[in-house]
Write a protein that holds these residues in place. Structure first.
Motif, PDB file in Angstrom:
ATOM      1  N   VAL B   9       0.839  -1.199   0.000  1.00 35.35           N
ATOM      2  CA  VAL B   9       0.000   0.000   0.000  1.00 35.35           C
ATOM      3  C   VAL B   9       0.871   1.245   0.000  1.00 35.35           C
ATOM      4  CG1 VAL B   9      -1.985  -0.995   1.186  1.00 35.35           C
ATOM      5  CG2 VAL B   9      -0.107  -0.051   2.511  1.00 35.35           C
ATOM      6  N   PHE B  10       0.244   2.367  -0.314  1.00 40.00           N
ATOM      7  CA  PHE B  10       0.903   3.651  -0.132  1.00 40.00           C
ATOM      8  C   PHE B  10       0.699   4.046   1.322  1.00 40.00           C
ATOM      9  CE2 PHE B  10       2.424   4.894  -4.166  1.00 40.00           C
ATOM     10  CZ  PHE B  10       1.585   4.342  -5.114  1.00 40.00           C
ATOM     11  N   ALA B  34      -9.953  10.893   4.117  1.00 43.16           N
ATOM     12  CA  ALA B  34      -9.596  11.311   2.758  1.00 43.16           C
ATOM     13  C   ALA B  34      -8.231  10.741   2.384  1.00 43.16           C
ATOM     14  CB  ALA B  34      -9.598  12.829   2.646  1.00 43.16           C
ATOM     15  N   VAL B  36      -6.799   7.992   3.527  1.00 38.62           N
ATOM     16  CA  VAL B  36      -6.926   6.552   3.296  1.00 38.62           C
ATOM     17  C   VAL B  36      -7.531   6.289   1.918  1.00 38.62           C
ATOM     18  CG1 VAL B  36      -8.059   4.443   4.064  1.00 38.62           C
ATOM     19  CG2 VAL B  36      -7.133   6.005   5.746  1.00 38.62           C
ATOM     20  N   LEU B  37      -8.587   7.033   1.579  1.00 37.35           N
ATOM     21  CA  LEU B  37      -9.244   6.845   0.285  1.00 37.35           C
ATOM     22  C   LEU B  37      -8.316   7.212  -0.873  1.00 37.35           C
ATOM     23  CD1 LEU B  37     -12.864   8.107   0.999  1.00 37.35           C
ATOM     24  CD2 LEU B  37     -12.098   5.764   0.688  1.00 37.35           C
ATOM     25  N   MET B  38      -7.545   8.278  -0.715  1.00 35.31           N
ATOM     26  CA  MET B  38      -6.620   8.673  -1.774  1.00 35.31           C
ATOM     27  C   MET B  38      -5.514   7.627  -1.940  1.00 35.31           C
ATOM     28  SD  MET B  38      -7.632  11.127  -3.458  1.00 35.31           S
ATOM     29  CE  MET B  38      -6.189  11.262  -4.484  1.00 35.31           C
ATOM     30  N   GLU B  40      -5.919   4.482  -1.538  1.00 33.32           N
ATOM     31  CA  GLU B  40      -6.555   3.426  -2.326  1.00 33.32           C
ATOM     32  C   GLU B  40      -6.619   3.816  -3.794  1.00 33.32           C
ATOM     33  OE1 GLU B  40      -7.736   0.441  -1.644  1.00 33.32           O
ATOM     34  OE2 GLU B  40      -7.327   0.507   0.505  1.00 33.32           O
ATOM     35  N   MET B  41      -6.978   5.075  -4.031  1.00 33.36           N
ATOM     36  CA  MET B  41      -7.116   5.526  -5.404  1.00 33.36           C
ATOM     37  C   MET B  41      -5.786   5.487  -6.146  1.00 33.36           C
ATOM     38  SD  MET B  41      -9.611   8.233  -6.758  1.00 33.36           S
ATOM     39  CE  MET B  41      -9.029   9.691  -7.473  1.00 33.36           C
ATOM     40  N   LEU B  42      -4.718   5.893  -5.464  1.00 34.85           N
ATOM     41  CA  LEU B  42      -3.397   5.857  -6.094  1.00 34.85           C
ATOM     42  C   LEU B  42      -3.000   4.423  -6.403  1.00 34.85           C
ATOM     43  CD1 LEU B  42      -1.469   8.582  -4.087  1.00 34.85           C
ATOM     44  CD2 LEU B  42      -2.212   8.669  -6.453  1.00 34.85           C
ATOM     45  N   LYS B  43      -3.367   3.512  -5.501  1.00 35.52           N
ATOM     46  CA  LYS B  43      -3.041   2.109  -5.742  1.00 35.52           C
ATOM     47  C   LYS B  43      -3.758   1.617  -7.000  1.00 35.52           C
ATOM     48  CE  LYS B  43      -3.143  -2.398  -3.479  1.00 35.52           C
ATOM     49  NZ  LYS B  43      -3.246  -3.117  -2.196  1.00 35.52           N
ATOM     50  N   VAL B  44      -5.042   2.001  -7.140  1.00 33.15           N
ATOM     51  CA  VAL B  44      -5.799   1.635  -8.339  1.00 33.15           C
ATOM     52  C   VAL B  44      -5.140   2.229  -9.584  1.00 33.15           C
ATOM     53  CG1 VAL B  44      -7.988   1.931  -9.554  1.00 33.15           C
ATOM     54  CG2 VAL B  44      -7.994   1.367  -7.133  1.00 33.15           C
ATOM     55  N   PHE B  45      -4.703   3.474  -9.476  1.00 27.82           N
ATOM     56  CA  PHE B  45      -4.052   4.151 -10.614  1.00 27.82           C
ATOM     57  C   PHE B  45      -2.825   3.356 -11.066  1.00 27.82           C
ATOM     58  CE2 PHE B  45      -3.265   7.753 -13.268  1.00 27.82           C
ATOM     59  CZ  PHE B  45      -1.900   7.921 -13.324  1.00 27.82           C
ATOM     60  N   VAL B  46      -1.989   2.975 -10.107  1.00 29.69           N
ATOM     61  CA  VAL B  46      -0.772   2.236 -10.443  1.00 29.69           C
ATOM     62  C   VAL B  46      -1.116   0.870 -11.030  1.00 29.69           C
ATOM     63  CG1 VAL B  46       1.317   1.174  -9.518  1.00 29.69           C
ATOM     64  CG2 VAL B  46       0.618   3.422  -8.717  1.00 29.69           C
ATOM     65  N   LYS B  47      -2.089   0.179 -10.414  1.00 34.36           N
ATOM     66  CA  LYS B  47      -2.476  -1.138 -10.914  1.00 34.36           C
ATOM     67  C   LYS B  47      -3.028  -1.049 -12.331  1.00 34.36           C
ATOM     68  CE  LYS B  47      -4.465  -4.145  -8.028  1.00 34.36           C
ATOM     69  NZ  LYS B  47      -5.220  -4.719  -6.872  1.00 34.36           N
TER      70      LYS B  47
END
Lengths: 112, 81
Positions: B9-10, B34, B36-38, B40-47
């Protein structure tokens, strides 16, 4: 709070580390290898995308007359893709319910 | 497809410092939810970036994902986010 060069390098390194880990994990699943250049490029792109996200978040919070960016602002940032939007919505609900659980625990602990 | 990247995770601190550094106003803060959610979003972006690059490499019959594969998927990735 703008960053000095050293702090920026440290943050970029932290991003690069996590990006590398994620790419390695996904690469293993798909039996493909990522070149180091690609990992660096993804990390750099992620870093730059954060600037766009941050500015949007700040603008949304300000529009709602708040000084603190909330999960509602994050949901707005995720609005372009339905799948992403639903994902963030779910995560937000999970967070809210786990926050509530923690609050209840503390309340009950106080009662004893 | 087993998801074995659950523990990658980030870090909250990284995300928080990073986003805050781009705020124009000193008074703008981030709620912990916010952050924690960001993350998650960055992780989705990288994936997404990784998975789309792999698909591109596969479509070109390459074993290794190279910079040109990433470059080809980058415009659509940015538009989708």
């Amino acid at each position: 709070m703008s960053l000095d060069e050293e702090a920026e390098q440290r943050l970029k390194a932290a991003i690069h580390f996590t990006v590398g880990g994620l790419c390695q994990s996904i690469g293993e699943e798909c039996e493909k290898e990522f070149s180091r250049q690609v990992i660096a490029a993804i990390a750099e792109t992620t870093f730059r995308q954060c600037e766009i996200f941050a500015k949007d978040l700040e603008a949304f919070a300000r529009h709602a007359k708040r000084a603190t960016v909330s999960s509602e602002d994050v949901k707005l940032v995720a609005r372009r893709s339905t799948a992403l939007s639903n994902f963030i919505q779910r995560k937000s609900e999970e967070l809210a319910s786990s926050n509530q659980d923690q609050k209840d625990k503390r309340k009950n602990a106080g009662k004893r | 497809m087993a998801e074995n990247d659950d523990n990658i995770v980030f870090k909250k601190e990284t995300v928080s410092k990073l986003l805050s550094s781009f705020f124009k106003e000193d008074k703008t803060k981030l709620s912990s939810d916010a952050v924690v959610l960001m993350a998650e979003m960055l992780k989705v972006f990288v994936k997404e970036a990784a998975q789309r690059s792999i698909k591109q490499a596969e479509s070109e019959d390459c074993d290794k994902v190279d910079i040109d594969h990433f470059e080809k998927i980058l415009p659509q990735l940015l538009l989708d986010f």
